[in-house]
Design a protein around this motif. Structure first.
Motif, PDB file in Angstrom:
ATOM      1  N   LYS A 177       3.661   3.188 -10.595  1.00  0.00           N
ATOM      2  CA  LYS A 177       3.065   1.411  -9.673  1.00  0.00           C
ATOM      3  C   LYS A 177       3.568   0.507 -10.476  1.00  0.00           C
ATOM      4  O   LYS A 177       3.892  -1.092 -10.110  1.00  0.00           O
TER       5      LYS A 177
ATOM      6  N   GLU B 253       8.636   8.973  -0.153  1.00  0.00           N
ATOM      7  CA  GLU B 253       8.256   8.334  -0.331  1.00  0.00           C
ATOM      8  C   GLU B 253       8.246   7.994  -1.973  1.00  0.00           C
ATOM      9  O   GLU B 253       8.331   8.651  -2.722  1.00  0.00           O
ATOM     10  N   THR B 254       7.705   6.832  -2.046  1.00  0.00           N
ATOM     11  CA  THR B 254       7.560   6.345  -3.656  1.00  0.00           C
ATOM     12  C   THR B 254       6.258   6.505  -4.178  1.00  0.00           C
ATOM     13  O   THR B 254       5.040   6.365  -3.413  1.00  0.00           O
ATOM     14  N   PRO B 255       5.525   7.880  -4.898  1.00  0.00           N
ATOM     15  CA  PRO B 255       4.483   8.101  -5.586  1.00  0.00           C
ATOM     16  C   PRO B 255       4.027   6.814  -6.291  1.00  0.00           C
ATOM     17  O   PRO B 255       3.946   6.270  -7.843  1.00  0.00           O
ATOM     18  N   LEU B 256       3.629   6.108  -5.610  1.00  0.00           N
ATOM     19  CA  LEU B 256       2.444   5.338  -6.109  1.00  0.00           C
ATOM     20  C   LEU B 256       1.492   4.946  -6.853  1.00  0.00           C
ATOM     21  O   LEU B 256       1.140   3.942  -7.392  1.00  0.00           O
ATOM     22  N   LYS B 257       1.010   6.423  -6.657  1.00  0.00           N
ATOM     23  CA  LYS B 257       0.262   6.704  -7.285  1.00  0.00           C
ATOM     24  C   LYS B 257      -0.090   7.002  -8.970  1.00  0.00           C
ATOM     25  O   LYS B 257      -1.066   7.107  -9.816  1.00  0.00           O
TER      26      LYS B 257
ATOM     27  N   VAL C  12       0.799  -1.095  -0.338  1.00  0.00           N
ATOM     28  CA  VAL C  12       0.373   0.075  -0.140  1.00  0.00           C
ATOM     29  C   VAL C  12       0.551   1.218   0.035  1.00  0.00           C
ATOM     30  O   VAL C  12       0.759   2.283  -0.707  1.00  0.00           O
ATOM     31  N   LYS C  13       2.397   1.219   0.781  1.00  0.00           N
ATOM     32  CA  LYS C  13       2.708   2.411   0.796  1.00  0.00           C
ATOM     33  C   LYS C  13       4.680   1.988   0.249  1.00  0.00           C
ATOM     34  O   LYS C  13       4.516   0.749   1.411  1.00  0.00           O
ATOM     35  N   LEU C  14       5.633   2.433   0.437  1.00  0.00           N
ATOM     36  CA  LEU C  14       6.725   2.339  -0.144  1.00  0.00           C
ATOM     37  C   LEU C  14       7.563   3.765   0.090  1.00  0.00           C
ATOM     38  O   LEU C  14       6.918   4.721  -0.012  1.00  0.00           O
ATOM     39  N   ASP C  15       8.346   3.820   0.903  1.00  0.00           N
ATOM     40  CA  ASP C  15       9.540   4.607   0.637  1.00  0.00           C
ATOM     41  C   ASP C  15      11.317   4.128   0.112  1.00  0.00           C
ATOM     42  O   ASP C  15      11.579   2.388   0.792  1.00  0.00           O
TER      43      ASP C  15
ATOM     44  N   GLU D  38      11.088  -4.711   0.167  1.00  0.00           N
ATOM     45  CA  GLU D  38       9.848  -5.331   0.539  1.00  0.00           C
ATOM     46  C   GLU D  38       9.797  -6.541   0.489  1.00  0.00           C
ATOM     47  O   GLU D  38       9.773  -6.908   1.885  1.00  0.00           O
TER      48      GLU D  38
END
Length: 297
Positions: free
Chosen positions: A60, A51-55, A43-46, A219
């Protein structure tokens, strides 16, 4: 007609039986199908607190690719997890001492799999330094001694690079990317494209994948069970207790030296891979630390 009907019935029974038998003898395939149906995307990662902008759709997708690749590279990923138990205790305190985020240890994983490998271009060691870069960062590199194979010294040199890159780019993510693409190469693309965020830059295929590979291994290695890797503690590769002997002169016969320390030449080289020949030439009185295991041989 009755004969045809009987034949049809017999064929149907055999065909159906074959399907059931095939299903029964392929449990692994069934597991794989179930595994693929479960979402493993974070859901979230950095990286290093950035922060990794997964949006962003391509971000993604690029992360998804590296997760899928490394989850399915079973042997390589398992070996990385096992070796990390031995290598990370050496790498982590050096990163911390130099003010480098802990996430950079995963960069070493994707560079070498945490073993002393040689690239086609001539980069060597766990951190994969080229000869000139290694010398620039304070390592001795020649036919007799190659400190790119010394995990402590090469980690110190890697830290020196990361600090320089962070100072130049102001971003740990770009610092990591430049380890692959070079500071000059990354900076050139920043100037051309007029953006200064790794996730906004269009880079070469390898550099574009680089940080995502680090993120994927981070991860997976932090959550191995989630990704299907269950490894018993006793199966992880451990460190052995050692002592260090300071040498400030030449050793003409390393095999004889090893025997005098109660070990053999093979064990000496395993623990001191920076010794590249059968002797140590030291005409300047330079001080070297030779590691001698106390057990496990």
């Amino acid at each position: 007609m009755k004969l045809i009907n009987k034949f049809t019935l017999l064929f149907t029974v055999v065909f159906a039986s074959g399907i059931f038998i095939f299903a029964a003898v392929n449990p692994d395939e069934e597991k794989d199908l179930k595994r693929e149906s479960v979402s493993i995307f974070p859901v979230k990662l950095d990286f290093a607190g950035e922060e990794t902008p997964l949006k962003i759709s391509d971000v993604k997708e690029r992360l998804d690719r590296e997760l899928l690749v490394n989850v399915n590279l079973h042997a390589s990923t398992i070996l990385a997890i096992k070796r990390a138990n031995r290598a990370f205790p050496v790498i982590e305190p050096i990163l911390k001492k130099n003010g480098i985020p802990d996430d950079f240890k995963y960069l070493a994983v994707i560079e070498s799999g945490l073993v002393n490998v040689v690239s086609p271009a001539g980069a060597r060691g766990i951190w994969q330094f080229m000869p000139d870069t290694a010398k620039e960062r304070g390592m001795e590199v020649n036919e007799n001694v190659d400190q790119r194979y010394d995990l402590e010294k090469s980690t110190e040199a890697a830290c020196s690079y990361f600090l320089s890159a962070k100072g130049k780019f102001g971003s740990w993510t770009l610092a990591a990317a430049s380890y692959n693409g070079g500071m000059t190469g990354v900076n050139k693309q920043i100037d051309i494209q007029k953006v200064s965020n790794y996730y906004d830059l269009l880079l070469t295929e390898e550099t574009s994948r680089y940080v995502f590979r680090i993120l994927a291994l981070k991860e997976i290695m932090k959550n191995p069970v989630k990704y299907g890797f269950t490894i018993a503690p006793e199966d992880l590769y451990g460190t052995l207790p050692t002592k260090k002997i300071e040498i400030d002169s030449s050793i003409t016969d390393l095999a004889g030296f090893a025997k005098s320390q109660g070990i053999n030449y093979k064990i000496l080289k395993i623990h001191n891979p920076w010794l590249r020949e059968t002797k140590l030439i030291n005409d300047t009185g330079k001080k070297y630390q030779i590691e001698i295991p106390l057990k496990g041989y």
